[in-house]
Design a protein around this motif. Sequence first.
Motif, mmCIF file in Angstrom:
data_model
loop_
_atom_site.group_PDB
_atom_site.id
_atom_site.type_symbol
_atom_site.label_atom_id
_atom_site.label_comp_id
_atom_site.label_asym_id
_atom_site.label_seq_id
_atom_site.Cartn_x
_atom_site.Cartn_y
_atom_site.Cartn_z
ATOM 1 N N LYS A 12 0.824 -1.412 -0.045
ATOM 2 C CA LYS A 12 0.104 -0.033 0.147
ATOM 3 C C LYS A 12 0.858 1.182 0.091
ATOM 4 O O LYS A 12 0.434 2.227 -0.597
ATOM 5 N N TRP A 13 1.879 1.271 0.674
ATOM 6 C CA TRP A 13 2.640 2.468 0.825
ATOM 7 C C TRP A 13 4.075 2.538 0.303
ATOM 8 O O TRP A 13 4.749 3.411 0.216
ATOM 9 N N LYS A 14 4.600 1.582 -0.342
ATOM 10 C CA LYS A 14 6.128 1.426 -0.826
ATOM 11 C C LYS A 14 6.279 2.451 -1.732
ATOM 12 O O LYS A 14 7.310 3.203 -1.825
ATOM 13 N N PRO A 15 5.492 2.669 -2.964
ATOM 14 C CA PRO A 15 5.582 3.875 -3.754
ATOM 15 C C PRO A 15 5.661 5.106 -3.195
ATOM 16 O O PRO A 15 6.645 6.160 -3.586
ATOM 17 N N CYS A 16 4.908 5.453 -2.315
ATOM 18 C CA CYS A 16 4.995 6.663 -1.537
ATOM 19 C C CYS A 16 6.226 6.780 -0.728
ATOM 20 O O CYS A 16 6.744 7.940 -0.631
ATOM 21 N N ASN A 23 12.557 12.664 -2.215
ATOM 22 C CA ASN A 23 12.366 14.009 -2.186
ATOM 23 C C ASN A 23 12.974 14.542 -0.596
ATOM 24 O O ASN A 23 12.948 15.681 -0.276
ATOM 25 N N GLY A 24 13.869 13.704 -0.087
ATOM 26 C CA GLY A 24 14.667 14.018 0.984
ATOM 27 C C GLY A 24 14.091 13.682 2.288
ATOM 28 O O GLY A 24 15.038 13.963 3.165
ATOM 29 N N ILE A 25 13.273 12.860 2.460
ATOM 30 C CA ILE A 25 12.826 12.445 3.673
ATOM 31 C C ILE A 25 13.243 11.029 3.881
ATOM 32 O O ILE A 25 12.912 10.263 3.269
ATOM 33 N N LYS A 26 14.223 11.116 5.023
ATOM 34 C CA LYS A 26 14.931 9.842 5.166
ATOM 35 C C LYS A 26 14.548 9.124 6.297
ATOM 36 O O LYS A 26 15.016 7.888 6.559
ATOM 37 N N ARG A 27 13.924 9.556 7.485
ATOM 38 C CA ARG A 27 13.848 8.950 8.608
ATOM 39 C C ARG A 27 12.604 8.508 8.906
ATOM 40 O O ARG A 27 11.266 9.084 8.104
ATOM 41 N N PRO A 28 12.149 7.239 9.377
ATOM 42 C CA PRO A 28 10.902 6.579 9.445
ATOM 43 C C PRO A 28 9.928 7.416 10.040
ATOM 44 O O PRO A 28 8.828 7.844 9.578
ATOM 45 N N GLY A 76 17.289 1.360 -6.441
ATOM 46 C CA GLY A 76 16.258 2.105 -6.137
ATOM 47 C C GLY A 76 15.907 3.108 -7.133
ATOM 48 O O GLY A 76 14.708 3.451 -7.286
ATOM 49 N N GLN A 77 17.078 4.023 -7.145
ATOM 50 C CA GLN A 77 16.691 5.135 -8.044
ATOM 51 C C GLN A 77 16.092 4.812 -9.509
ATOM 52 O O GLN A 77 15.507 5.743 -10.104
ATOM 53 N N THR A 78 16.418 3.609 -10.013
ATOM 54 C CA THR A 78 15.738 3.156 -11.460
ATOM 55 C C THR A 78 14.173 2.940 -11.341
ATOM 56 O O THR A 78 13.605 3.058 -12.078
ATOM 57 N N LEU A 79 13.665 2.866 -10.019
ATOM 58 C CA LEU A 79 12.255 2.911 -9.862
ATOM 59 C C LEU A 79 11.662 4.231 -10.115
ATOM 60 O O LEU A 79 10.449 4.424 -10.016
ATOM 61 N N LEU A 80 12.589 5.262 -9.858
ATOM 62 C CA LEU A 80 11.851 6.645 -10.010
ATOM 63 C C LEU A 80 11.319 6.884 -11.089
ATOM 64 O O LEU A 80 9.950 7.729 -11.162
ATOM 65 N N VAL A 81 11.337 6.373 -12.360
ATOM 66 C CA VAL A 81 10.609 6.536 -13.679
ATOM 67 C C VAL A 81 9.284 5.998 -13.429
ATOM 68 O O VAL A 81 8.247 6.609 -13.840
#
Length: 114
Positions: A12-16, A23-28, A76-81
């Motif tokens: 449910k939340w993995k893409p988010c 976008n720079g948010i790094k901590r849970p 993981g960056q390859t998923l940004l597209v």
Amino acid sequence: GVTVTMKVIGGKWKPCIIDCIANGIKRPAQIQKAITQASLRVINQQLSELLDYEVVSKQTYEGYPLKVEYKLTEFGQTLLVVINAMQNWGDAHAEKVAEIAIGRNENVVNEYRD
């Protein structure tokens, strides 16, 4: 291909979560503040699964309280597209989806809009 992609980012939340980290948010806890519909437990569970698939890497800092940060790996960056395509589709169709949700007596999805 779709099955493989869903194996990695299905949930449910993995893409988010991927979008937040990109976008720079790094901590849970920061991710949970950005995705208020998800509990911190679910965020941590999905981060663990993304870690297992090497989509994100984890950095733990010593001290109290313990500090943990995540970042996207090259893989993981390859998923940004894919994530960006999802964002664009959602932006283009948010009003129609909201109308359908209202017609079905569901909560309106405006909370998902940036």
